[in-house]
Design a protein around this motif. Structure first.
Motif, PDB file in Angstrom:
ATOM      1  N   THR A  65       0.808  -1.137   0.051  1.00 17.22           N
ATOM      2  CA  THR A  65      -0.116   0.100  -0.005  1.00 17.22           C
ATOM      3  C   THR A  65       0.826   1.166  -0.022  1.00 17.22           C
ATOM      4  O   THR A  65       0.321   2.283  -0.747  1.00 17.22           O
ATOM      5  CB  THR A  65      -0.925   0.202   1.224  1.00 17.22           C
ATOM      6  N   ALA A  66       2.061   1.299   0.632  1.00 15.56           N
ATOM      7  CA  ALA A  66       2.776   2.544   0.880  1.00 15.56           C
ATOM      8  C   ALA A  66       3.443   2.737  -0.519  1.00 15.56           C
ATOM      9  O   ALA A  66       3.199   3.762  -1.033  1.00 15.56           O
ATOM     10  CB  ALA A  66       3.868   2.318   1.951  1.00 15.56           C
ATOM     11  N   THR A  67       3.922   1.620  -1.211  1.00 14.76           N
ATOM     12  CA  THR A  67       4.359   2.110  -2.628  1.00 14.76           C
ATOM     13  C   THR A  67       3.308   2.438  -3.572  1.00 14.76           C
ATOM     14  O   THR A  67       3.754   3.337  -4.398  1.00 14.76           O
ATOM     15  CB  THR A  67       5.056   0.478  -3.052  1.00 14.76           C
ATOM     16  N   MET A  68       2.234   1.766  -3.366  1.00 22.20           N
ATOM     17  CA  MET A  68       0.981   2.238  -4.220  1.00 22.20           C
ATOM     18  C   MET A  68       0.734   3.786  -4.063  1.00 22.20           C
ATOM     19  O   MET A  68       0.542   4.548  -5.184  1.00 22.20           O
ATOM     20  CB  MET A  68      -0.034   1.629  -4.142  1.00 22.20           C
ATOM     21  N   LEU A  69       0.703   4.260  -2.934  1.00 22.81           N
ATOM     22  CA  LEU A  69       0.205   5.603  -2.398  1.00 22.81           C
ATOM     23  C   LEU A  69       1.530   6.425  -3.053  1.00 22.81           C
ATOM     24  O   LEU A  69       1.133   7.647  -3.519  1.00 22.81           O
ATOM     25  CB  LEU A  69       0.179   5.654  -1.144  1.00 22.81           C
ATOM     26  N   ARG A  70       2.802   6.298  -2.591  1.00 18.52           N
ATOM     27  CA  ARG A  70       3.925   6.922  -3.154  1.00 18.52           C
ATOM     28  C   ARG A  70       3.842   7.042  -4.819  1.00 18.52           C
ATOM     29  O   ARG A  70       3.995   8.306  -5.200  1.00 18.52           O
ATOM     30  CB  ARG A  70       5.203   6.235  -2.781  1.00 18.52           C
ATOM     31  N   LYS A  71       3.852   5.975  -5.592  1.00 17.38           N
ATOM     32  CA  LYS A  71       3.654   6.342  -7.014  1.00 17.38           C
ATOM     33  C   LYS A  71       2.412   7.072  -7.320  1.00 17.38           C
ATOM     34  O   LYS A  71       2.580   7.974  -8.273  1.00 17.38           O
ATOM     35  CB  LYS A  71       3.132   4.772  -7.534  1.00 17.38           C
ATOM     36  N   ALA A  72       1.153   7.006  -6.606  1.00 16.86           N
ATOM     37  CA  ALA A  72       0.043   7.763  -7.016  1.00 16.86           C
ATOM     38  C   ALA A  72       0.338   9.319  -6.617  1.00 16.86           C
ATOM     39  O   ALA A  72       0.212  10.058  -7.588  1.00 16.86           O
ATOM     40  CB  ALA A  72      -1.159   7.481  -6.058  1.00 16.86           C
ATOM     41  N   LEU A  73       1.116   9.622  -5.707  1.00 14.64           N
ATOM     42  CA  LEU A  73       1.557  10.849  -5.229  1.00 14.64           C
ATOM     43  C   LEU A  73       2.405  11.632  -6.215  1.00 14.64           C
ATOM     44  O   LEU A  73       2.478  12.651  -6.695  1.00 14.64           O
ATOM     45  CB  LEU A  73       1.962  11.053  -3.778  1.00 14.64           C
ATOM     46  N   ALA A  74       3.542  10.658  -6.746  1.00 15.57           N
ATOM     47  CA  ALA A  74       4.699  11.061  -7.368  1.00 15.57           C
ATOM     48  C   ALA A  74       3.830  11.530  -8.978  1.00 15.57           C
ATOM     49  O   ALA A  74       4.414  12.178  -9.555  1.00 15.57           O
ATOM     50  CB  ALA A  74       5.599   9.853  -7.593  1.00 15.57           C
ATOM     51  N   HIS A  75       2.923  10.765  -9.406  1.00 15.50           N
ATOM     52  CA  HIS A  75       2.208  11.015 -10.534  1.00 15.50           C
ATOM     53  C   HIS A  75       1.167  12.096 -10.517  1.00 15.50           C
ATOM     54  O   HIS A  75       0.481  12.227 -11.444  1.00 15.50           O
ATOM     55  CB  HIS A  75       1.556   9.889 -11.102  1.00 15.50           C
ATOM     56  N   GLY A  76       1.040  12.945  -9.255  1.00 17.41           N
ATOM     57  CA  GLY A  76       0.212  13.866  -9.006  1.00 17.41           C
ATOM     58  C   GLY A  76      -1.257  13.532  -8.667  1.00 17.41           C
ATOM     59  O   GLY A  76      -2.018  14.417  -8.830  1.00 17.41           O
ATOM     60  N   LEU A  77      -1.595  12.484  -8.622  1.00 16.48           N
ATOM     61  CA  LEU A  77      -2.958  12.107  -8.043  1.00 16.48           C
ATOM     62  C   LEU A  77      -3.032  12.557  -6.600  1.00 16.48           C
ATOM     63  O   LEU A  77      -2.061  12.434  -5.679  1.00 16.48           O
ATOM     64  CB  LEU A  77      -3.271  10.505  -7.960  1.00 16.48           C
ATOM     65  N   MET A  78      -4.087  12.699  -6.206  1.00 16.82           N
ATOM     66  CA  MET A  78      -4.691  12.977  -4.810  1.00 16.82           C
ATOM     67  C   MET A  78      -4.724  11.625  -4.069  1.00 16.82           C
ATOM     68  O   MET A  78      -5.167  10.547  -4.937  1.00 16.82           O
ATOM     69  CB  MET A  78      -6.039  13.479  -4.628  1.00 16.82           C
ATOM     70  N   ALA A  79      -4.184  11.367  -2.990  1.00 22.42           N
ATOM     71  CA  ALA A  79      -4.354   9.916  -2.412  1.00 22.42           C
ATOM     72  C   ALA A  79      -5.096   9.955  -1.147  1.00 22.42           C
ATOM     73  O   ALA A  79      -4.845  10.912  -0.304  1.00 22.42           O
ATOM     74  CB  ALA A  79      -2.916   9.416  -2.256  1.00 22.42           C
ATOM     75  N   PHE A  80      -5.855   8.898  -0.904  1.00 21.26           N
ATOM     76  CA  PHE A  80      -6.588   8.923   0.394  1.00 21.26           C
ATOM     77  C   PHE A  80      -7.080   7.484   0.794  1.00 21.26           C
ATOM     78  O   PHE A  80      -6.756   6.571  -0.079  1.00 21.26           O
ATOM     79  CB  PHE A  80      -8.331   9.383   0.144  1.00 21.26           C
ATOM     80  N   VAL A  81      -6.865   7.223   2.034  1.00 22.99           N
ATOM     81  CA  VAL A  81      -7.232   5.858   2.629  1.00 22.99           C
ATOM     82  C   VAL A  81      -8.492   5.928   3.267  1.00 22.99           C
ATOM     83  O   VAL A  81      -8.723   6.865   3.922  1.00 22.99           O
ATOM     84  CB  VAL A  81      -6.077   5.454   3.645  1.00 22.99           C
ATOM     85  N   SER A  82      -9.549   5.179   2.957  1.00 22.39           N
ATOM     86  CA  SER A  82     -11.037   5.115   3.491  1.00 22.39           C
ATOM     87  C   SER A  82     -10.895   3.986   4.513  1.00 22.39           C
ATOM     88  O   SER A  82     -10.655   2.628   3.979  1.00 22.39           O
ATOM     89  CB  SER A  82     -12.043   4.984   2.480  1.00 22.39           C
ATOM     90  N   CYS A  83     -11.378   4.230   5.811  1.00 18.08           N
ATOM     91  CA  CYS A  83     -11.337   3.062   6.525  1.00 18.08           C
ATOM     92  C   CYS A  83     -12.466   3.261   7.716  1.00 18.08           C
ATOM     93  O   CYS A  83     -12.929   4.492   7.851  1.00 18.08           O
ATOM     94  CB  CYS A  83     -10.015   2.947   7.419  1.00 18.08           C
ATOM     95  N   SER A  84     -12.923   2.329   8.319  1.00 22.56           N
ATOM     96  CA  SER A  84     -13.925   2.318   9.273  1.00 22.56           C
ATOM     97  C   SER A  84     -13.332   3.188  10.629  1.00 22.56           C
ATOM     98  O   SER A  84     -12.061   3.316  10.727  1.00 22.56           O
ATOM     99  CB  SER A  84     -14.205   1.099   9.993  1.00 22.56           C
ATOM    100  N   PHE A  85     -13.874   3.616  11.638  1.00 22.95           N
ATOM    101  CA  PHE A  85     -13.536   4.395  12.721  1.00 22.95           C
ATOM    102  C   PHE A  85     -12.817   3.448  13.681  1.00 22.95           C
ATOM    103  O   PHE A  85     -11.609   3.583  14.156  1.00 22.95           O
ATOM    104  CB  PHE A  85     -14.816   4.638  13.742  1.00 22.95           C
ATOM    105  N   ASN A  86     -13.045   2.003  13.681  1.00 19.85           N
ATOM    106  CA  ASN A  86     -12.209   0.970  14.331  1.00 19.85           C
ATOM    107  C   ASN A  86     -10.870   0.936  13.832  1.00 19.85           C
ATOM    108  O   ASN A  86      -9.929   0.545  14.542  1.00 19.85           O
ATOM    109  CB  ASN A  86     -12.934  -0.387  14.338  1.00 19.85           C
ATOM    110  N   ASP A  87     -10.556   1.143  12.743  1.00 16.92           N
ATOM    111  CA  ASP A  87      -9.383   1.043  11.954  1.00 16.92           C
ATOM    112  C   ASP A  87      -8.622   2.359  11.887  1.00 16.92           C
ATOM    113  O   ASP A  87      -7.325   2.256  11.486  1.00 16.92           O
ATOM    114  CB  ASP A  87      -9.683   0.332  10.625  1.00 16.92           C
TER     115      ASP A  87
END
Length: 162
Positions: A65-87
C-alpha cells in the motif's frame, strides 16, 4: 499527447452506489483495481482511494500500500485511505510510519462520495509525458524523473546541465 485526467482509481472494498453516482455526475470514471496501478492508471488518474472495509486494515496495510500511495502521489494524484472508525488508529500509525501523514488523507468508509465532489473541483495536474527525452538526467531518482516528465509534458526534449 496529454489526456485529461478523468479516472478515480479505487483499490480495496467496492465503491458504493453514492460514489458511482458522484463520479457519473462529475464526469469521472471510477476504476477498481487489485494490486499495483499500471502506467495508464497513473497517467489518466486524478485520485486514488484505498478503501479498507471494517477489520481489514491489518491485511490492507501489510501489502504494498505504501508503494502504491507513493507512486500515486509522484504522478500527481490525490491519495486517500478510507477506513472504519475502528481501523482509523491503525491507518494513522501506518501513514505516520510511512511518512505520508498529512499528505495522504483519511476519511470514513462509506462517505467517499463527499470526497469525490472535492476531487472533481480540484484543478487537474499535468500528466506524464513518457516519451520526453531527458539528456543529462542519469542521476535522477525515479520520482524526480516522473516529476520532470510531468512538468515538461508539452516538450519533446529537456537538457539538464549542472
Amino acid at each position: 499527447m496529454n489526456t485529461r485526467r478523468r479516472k478515480v482509481i479505487w483499490c480495496g472494498g467496492s465503491p458504493g452506489q453514492d460514489c458511482l453516482d458522484a463520479c457519473k455526475f462529475g464526469k469521472l470514471d471510477i476504476e477498481s483495481i487489485a494490486g499495483q496501478p499500471s502506467a495508464v492508471h497513473l497517467r489518466d488518474g486524478r485520485a486514488m482511494i484505498v478503501a479498507l472495509d471494517d477489520g481489514t486494515s491489518t491485511a490492507g496495510l501489510q501489502t504494498d500500500t505504501a508503494t502504491m500511495l507513493r507512486k500515486a502521489l509522484a504522478h500527481g494524484l490525490m491519495a486517500f485511505v478510507s477506513c472504519s472508525f475502528n481501523d482509523a488508529t491503525a491507518v494513522a500509525v501506518a501513514l505516520k510510519n510511512w511518512r505520508l501523514n498529512g499528505i495522504v488523507g483519511i476519511l470514513p468508509r462509506g462517505e467517499e462520495s463527499d470526497l469525490l465532489e472535492e476531487i472533481i473541483r480540484v484543478r487537474e495536474q499535468p500528466t506524464i509525458n513518457a516519451e520526453l527525452q531527458v539528456v543529462g538526467g542519469e542521476s535522477l531518482s525515479s520520482e524526480e524523473e516522473i516529476l520532470l516528465k510531468r512538468a515538461f509534458g508539452d516538450c519533446s526534449t529537456v537538457k539538464l546541465v549542472k
